[in-house]
Structure formats: C-alpha cells, structure tokens
Design a protein around this motif. Structure first.
Motif, PDB file in Angstrom:
ATOM      1  N   VAL A   1       0.854  -1.197   0.000  1.00  0.00           N
ATOM      2  CA  VAL A   1       0.000   0.000   0.000  1.00  0.00           C
ATOM      3  C   VAL A   1       0.889   1.246   0.000  1.00  0.00           C
ATOM      4  O   VAL A   1       0.649   2.203  -0.735  1.00  0.00           O
ATOM      5  N   GLU A   2       1.953   1.201   0.825  1.00  0.00           N
ATOM      6  CA  GLU A   2       2.883   2.343   0.853  1.00  0.00           C
ATOM      7  C   GLU A   2       3.595   2.462  -0.494  1.00  0.00           C
ATOM      8  O   GLU A   2       3.759   3.571  -1.025  1.00  0.00           O
ATOM      9  N   ASP A   3       3.997   1.330  -1.049  1.00  0.00           N
ATOM     10  CA  ASP A   3       4.689   1.356  -2.347  1.00  0.00           C
ATOM     11  C   ASP A   3       3.836   2.008  -3.428  1.00  0.00           C
ATOM     12  O   ASP A   3       4.347   2.677  -4.320  1.00  0.00           O
ATOM     13  N   TYR A   4       2.528   1.777  -3.338  1.00  0.00           N
ATOM     14  CA  TYR A   4       1.643   2.298  -4.379  1.00  0.00           C
ATOM     15  C   TYR A   4       1.782   3.819  -4.515  1.00  0.00           C
ATOM     16  O   TYR A   4       1.713   4.358  -5.611  1.00  0.00           O
ATOM     17  N   PHE A   5       1.998   4.494  -3.375  1.00  0.00           N
ATOM     18  CA  PHE A   5       2.086   5.962  -3.414  1.00  0.00           C
ATOM     19  C   PHE A   5       3.516   6.459  -3.605  1.00  0.00           C
ATOM     20  O   PHE A   5       3.781   7.649  -3.553  1.00  0.00           O
ATOM     21  N   ASP A   6       4.436   5.530  -3.846  1.00  0.00           N
ATOM     22  CA  ASP A   6       5.831   5.889  -4.048  1.00  0.00           C
ATOM     23  C   ASP A   6       6.107   6.106  -5.542  1.00  0.00           C
ATOM     24  O   ASP A   6       5.352   5.627  -6.389  1.00  0.00           O
ATOM     25  N   ILE A   7       7.211   6.767  -5.837  1.00  0.00           N
ATOM     26  CA  ILE A   7       7.574   6.984  -7.250  1.00  0.00           C
ATOM     27  C   ILE A   7       8.300   5.750  -7.786  1.00  0.00           C
ATOM     28  O   ILE A   7       9.120   5.155  -7.094  1.00  0.00           O
TER      29      ILE A   7
ATOM     30  N   THR B   1      10.375   3.539 -18.543  1.00  0.00           N
ATOM     31  CA  THR B   1       9.963   2.570 -19.567  1.00  0.00           C
ATOM     32  C   THR B   1       8.741   3.077 -20.328  1.00  0.00           C
ATOM     33  O   THR B   1       8.688   3.009 -21.567  1.00  0.00           O
ATOM     34  N   LEU B   2       7.765   3.619 -19.602  1.00  0.00           N
ATOM     35  CA  LEU B   2       6.548   4.106 -20.261  1.00  0.00           C
ATOM     36  C   LEU B   2       6.859   5.308 -21.149  1.00  0.00           C
ATOM     37  O   LEU B   2       6.326   5.435 -22.258  1.00  0.00           O
ATOM     38  N   LYS B   3       7.789   6.153 -20.678  1.00  0.00           N
ATOM     39  CA  LYS B   3       8.159   7.351 -21.444  1.00  0.00           C
ATOM     40  C   LYS B   3       8.822   6.937 -22.751  1.00  0.00           C
ATOM     41  O   LYS B   3       8.468   7.433 -23.829  1.00  0.00           O
ATOM     42  N   GLU B   4       9.765   5.999 -22.632  1.00  0.00           N
ATOM     43  CA  GLU B   4      10.491   5.553 -23.835  1.00  0.00           C
ATOM     44  C   GLU B   4       9.557   4.889 -24.836  1.00  0.00           C
ATOM     45  O   GLU B   4       9.747   4.980 -26.038  1.00  0.00           O
ATOM     46  N   ALA B   5       8.519   4.206 -24.318  1.00  0.00           N
ATOM     47  CA  ALA B   5       7.583   3.520 -25.215  1.00  0.00           C
ATOM     48  C   ALA B   5       6.507   4.467 -25.745  1.00  0.00           C
ATOM     49  O   ALA B   5       5.615   4.067 -26.484  1.00  0.00           O
ATOM     50  N   GLY B   6       6.574   5.750 -25.326  1.00  0.00           N
ATOM     51  CA  GLY B   6       5.595   6.740 -25.803  1.00  0.00           C
ATOM     52  C   GLY B   6       4.196   6.525 -25.233  1.00  0.00           C
ATOM     53  O   GLY B   6       3.208   6.981 -25.816  1.00  0.00           O
ATOM     54  N   LYS B   7       4.103   5.775 -24.120  1.00  0.00           N
ATOM     55  CA  LYS B   7       2.772   5.523 -23.544  1.00  0.00           C
ATOM     56  C   LYS B   7       2.424   6.640 -22.552  1.00  0.00           C
ATOM     57  O   LYS B   7       2.422   6.454 -21.334  1.00  0.00           O
ATOM     58  N   ASP B   8       2.094   7.798 -23.142  1.00  0.00           N
ATOM     59  CA  ASP B   8       1.919   8.995 -22.309  1.00  0.00           C
ATOM     60  C   ASP B   8       0.728   8.924 -21.363  1.00  0.00           C
ATOM     61  O   ASP B   8       0.796   9.409 -20.245  1.00  0.00           O
ATOM     62  N   ASP B   9      -0.375   8.295 -21.848  1.00  0.00           N
ATOM     63  CA  ASP B   9      -1.568   8.210 -20.980  1.00  0.00           C
ATOM     64  C   ASP B   9      -1.263   7.409 -19.734  1.00  0.00           C
ATOM     65  O   ASP B   9      -1.596   7.798 -18.617  1.00  0.00           O
ATOM     66  N   LEU B  10      -0.597   6.255 -19.945  1.00  0.00           N
ATOM     67  CA  LEU B  10      -0.261   5.404 -18.802  1.00  0.00           C
ATOM     68  C   LEU B  10       0.730   6.100 -17.886  1.00  0.00           C
ATOM     69  O   LEU B  10       0.636   6.015 -16.668  1.00  0.00           O
ATOM     70  N   LEU B  11       1.676   6.803 -18.498  1.00  0.00           N
ATOM     71  CA  LEU B  11       2.679   7.514 -17.709  1.00  0.00           C
ATOM     72  C   LEU B  11       1.999   8.545 -16.805  1.00  0.00           C
ATOM     73  O   LEU B  11       2.326   8.653 -15.619  1.00  0.00           O
ATOM     74  N   ARG B  12       1.012   9.246 -17.381  1.00  0.00           N
ATOM     75  CA  ARG B  12       0.278  10.242 -16.582  1.00  0.00           C
ATOM     76  C   ARG B  12      -0.416   9.581 -15.389  1.00  0.00           C
ATOM     77  O   ARG B  12      -0.368  10.072 -14.276  1.00  0.00           O
ATOM     78  N   GLU B  13      -1.051   8.420 -15.638  1.00  0.00           N
ATOM     79  CA  GLU B  13      -1.753   7.690 -14.553  1.00  0.00           C
ATOM     80  C   GLU B  13      -0.782   7.288 -13.450  1.00  0.00           C
ATOM     81  O   GLU B  13      -1.016   7.500 -12.278  1.00  0.00           O
ATOM     82  N   VAL B  14       0.343   6.673 -13.884  1.00  0.00           N
ATOM     83  CA  VAL B  14       1.304   6.142 -12.922  1.00  0.00           C
ATOM     84  C   VAL B  14       1.950   7.284 -12.136  1.00  0.00           C
ATOM     85  O   VAL B  14       2.029   7.242 -10.906  1.00  0.00           O
ATOM     86  N   ALA B  15       2.368   8.318 -12.840  1.00  0.00           N
ATOM     87  CA  ALA B  15       3.031   9.436 -12.164  1.00  0.00           C
ATOM     88  C   ALA B  15       2.040  10.162 -11.263  1.00  0.00           C
ATOM     89  O   ALA B  15       2.381  10.589 -10.160  1.00  0.00           O
ATOM     90  N   GLY B  16       0.779  10.247 -11.701  1.00  0.00           N
ATOM     91  CA  GLY B  16      -0.257  10.916 -10.904  1.00  0.00           C
ATOM     92  C   GLY B  16      -0.443  10.230  -9.569  1.00  0.00           C
ATOM     93  O   GLY B  16      -0.513  10.883  -8.525  1.00  0.00           O
TER      94      GLY B  16
ATOM     95  N   VAL C   1      -0.025  12.893  -3.534  1.00  0.00           N
ATOM     96  CA  VAL C   1      -0.120  13.209  -2.127  1.00  0.00           C
ATOM     97  C   VAL C   1       1.134  12.773  -1.382  1.00  0.00           C
ATOM     98  O   VAL C   1       1.868  11.899  -1.838  1.00  0.00           O
ATOM     99  N   ASP C   2       1.352  13.426  -0.228  1.00  0.00           N
ATOM    100  CA  ASP C   2       2.413  12.961   0.659  1.00  0.00           C
ATOM    101  C   ASP C   2       1.793  12.084   1.716  1.00  0.00           C
ATOM    102  O   ASP C   2       0.858  12.497   2.392  1.00  0.00           O
ATOM    103  N   VAL C   3       2.305  10.877   1.821  1.00  0.00           N
ATOM    104  CA  VAL C   3       1.709   9.925   2.751  1.00  0.00           C
ATOM    105  C   VAL C   3       2.678   9.636   3.882  1.00  0.00           C
ATOM    106  O   VAL C   3       3.847   9.336   3.663  1.00  0.00           O
ATOM    107  N   VAL C   4       2.177   9.748   5.100  1.00  0.00           N
ATOM    108  CA  VAL C   4       2.947   9.338   6.276  1.00  0.00           C
ATOM    109  C   VAL C   4       2.317   8.040   6.724  1.00  0.00           C
ATOM    110  O   VAL C   4       1.094   7.927   6.733  1.00  0.00           O
ATOM    111  N   SER C   5       3.131   7.041   7.070  1.00  0.00           N
ATOM    112  CA  SER C   5       2.447   5.849   7.577  1.00  0.00           C
ATOM    113  C   SER C   5       2.876   5.515   8.991  1.00  0.00           C
ATOM    114  O   SER C   5       4.014   5.758   9.400  1.00  0.00           O
ATOM    115  N   VAL C   6       1.909   5.003   9.742  1.00  0.00           N
ATOM    116  CA  VAL C   6       2.113   4.643  11.140  1.00  0.00           C
ATOM    117  C   VAL C   6       1.692   3.185  11.274  1.00  0.00           C
ATOM    118  O   VAL C   6       0.653   2.797  10.751  1.00  0.00           O
ATOM    119  N   ARG C   7       2.528   2.394  11.943  1.00  0.00           N
ATOM    120  CA  ARG C   7       2.177   0.970  12.098  1.00  0.00           C
ATOM    121  C   ARG C   7       1.279   0.757  13.305  1.00  0.00           C
ATOM    122  O   ARG C   7       1.568   1.252  14.392  1.00  0.00           O
TER     123      ARG C   7
END
Ligand code: G1P
Length: 289
Positions: free
Chosen positions: A63-69, A76-91, A96-102
């Motif tokens: 879950v934490e990884d999901y919000f990481d870069i 890879t997406l940039k080189e393949a010209g997959k701009d829509d997917l790149l926008r989704e992934v980068a978005g 958001v900045d996520v702080v996590s507490v166990r």
C-alpha cells in the motif's frame, strides 16, 4: 480551524477476502484499474484535505509502495511513448504525501485511529474508512466539511440502512435539527435489530476534534472485544456535541465480495468507455437467464 489531515486506517486483515488477502492487502482491491485506496485518497485531497496518515500493519508494504515513485516504470513508459499510462502512474505517486504509522496489534478501529495521535497533533482531522467508497456529486468527506465549519464540532456521515443490516454498523440515536442534519444523543456499535435506536448508520467518514484521542485512550474494549471508535463518539455525544449529516450519494462496501462487485459494475457503467460495452454485455446475458 481548517481540516488538513486525513487518517486512513488500512491495517485490517480483510478476512472476507481470504485467501486473496493472504498475499495482497484489501486496500489494493481494484476499482476498475485503480486500487480502492486511490479513490479514497483522492476523495480527501479533492476536498482540500491534503495530508494523509495511513495506519498500516503487517503485510501492508504494497500500500505504501503504491504511493511511491517508480522511476524505472516511468522511464519505460516514457520511452515507449505511452503517455496516458505515464500520466496515470506518475499521478498516483505524486498525488499526495503519505505518512504511515504501524498499528502493531489489531485492537480495533478505535485503536487504529489512536495510533495517529502523534501524527495528527492538536488539530481537527478527518477519518476515511477505505472499505466504504462513494459515488456522489460532491466527495463525501467534503460534504461533512460544511457542517463542521458551521458547528465547529464532531460531524459524522450517516446513511439509512435496512433494519436487517444494522448489526454491521455503528447506529445513532438523534434528533433531526435541520434537513439531513442530526444532533446525536448516543451511538451503539453493531446492535441487534431489537436494540438499534434507529436505522441511521455511521458510514465510514468522520471529522473529529483532537479530544477524540484522549477519549479513545481511556476506553475499555467494546463490541467484539475491540476498542471502538463508535464508543468514543458515544462518550463525546454525552460530554460535548456530535452531529451527523445524511450524505448524498451511493455507498459501496468494498469489504465484502458483493459490494466489491457492485462498486466495480457501477463505476464501469459510469465510465465513458466501459459503460456502453458493459451495458451491451448485460443486455446479452439477460437473455440467458
Ligand atoms: C466500522 C465501524 C462502524 C461503521 C462501519 C461503516 O465497522 O466500526 O461503526 O458503521 O465501519 O462501514 P466495520 O465495517 O469495520 O466492522
């Protein structure tokens, strides 16, 4: 005072989705091509509550990884010209900045919220339960901000539920003081239909004052042997003021398989591209019944 922080408890085991949740957190269940936690974080940020505190536990690193870069994936997406997917992934990584507490022990929702005490500090905060997702004109948590600004007190989201299901919820006893706004007298966690004071249920969105932590800290275990957020609200309704707003929108309970299915079907029907395809499919299979 402005609500800047949102606590999202994401430490639950997801037993209703076993065996899938042996290896994958339930917060990453798909809502179309995004995990459900994405929709919940977006609900908070879309309402101006931009600082996210995730309460996590064992097995929730993904879950934490999901919000990481993910630099490799983005390259890879940039080189393949997959701009829509790149926008989704980068978005997703930069939304958001996520702080996590166990949460080191599973002692209930109230205990999970109490884990956010240091991260929240002395200011009001939102709580969003990621099992509940809404389709509404205005984000659910945003709807609660209006009465919070007016009353300056605790406000929780309510919806009517069938009497046969009150045992799954925190149920209120209250008085309607203006259309759809209740002054709550007491709350009961998971009552039997006979003991339920109404069929207005707390539906997973709360705006809480920092005093909530002091109350949670003093509670004995309640329903199911767990520290219950509902019990803290019940105490606060007696000591101070707690309001409930019947919110506009359709709720899906992503915590069970049927809710997961209806959420995905409804979100797909509302999607420009998927909607017509799904409608055609549903019309086709209706003939089979
Ligand atoms: C929790 C709360 C309950 C609330 C419900 C809404 O229960 O304890 O008061 O009504 O969420 O979804 P859970 O579904 O975690 O058992």
């Amino acid at each position: 005072m402005r609500v800047r922080k949102a606590v999202i408890p994401a430490a639950g085991m997801g037993t209703r989705f076993l065996p899938l949740t042996k290896a994958s957190p339930k917060e990453l269940l798909p809502l179309l091509n995004r995990p459900v936690i994405h929709a919940v974080v977006e609900e908070a940020t879309g309402s101006g509550v931009g600082s996210i505190i995730l309460i996590t536990g064992m097995g929730k690193n993904a879950v934490e990884d999901y919000f990481d870069i993910s630099p490799h994936l983005e390259r890879t997406l940039k080189e393949a010209g997959k701009d829509d997917l790149l926008r989704e992934v980068a978005g997703a990584s930069r939304m958001v900045d996520v702080v996590s507490v166990r949460q080191k022990e599973q002692k209930g929702l109230g205990h999970a919220v109490l884990c956010a005490r240091e991260a929240v500090g002395e200011e009001p905060f939102a709580v969003l339960l990621p099992d509940d997702v809404f389709q509404s004109k205005r984000p659910c948590i945003g709807q609660l901000l209006d009465p919070f600004e007016r009353f300056g007190k605790t406000v929780i989201a309510l919806q009517e539920v069938p009497t046969s299901t009150v045992h799954r919820y925190g149920i209120i006893d209250g008085e309607e003081i203006e259309p759809n706004v209740y002054r709550i007298k007491r709350l009961v966690e998971k009552p039997s239909p006979e003991d339920a004071p109404s069929n207005l249920a707390a539906v997973g969105r709360y705006i809480l004052p920092p005093e909530t932590f002091r109350v949670l800290d003093s509670l004995e275990p309640g329903a199911g042997g767990e520290i219950q957020l509902t019990d803290a609200l019940d105490r606060m309704a007696g000591e101070s003021e707690v309001y409930g707003l019947v919110i506009e929108g359709t709720r899906h309970d992503m915590g069970n398989i049927m809710g997961f299915l209806t959420a995905n079907i409804e979100f797909a029907l509302a999607d420009e591209e998927l909607g017509p395809m799904l409608r055609a499919y549903l019309a086709r299979i209706e003939g089979r019944q």
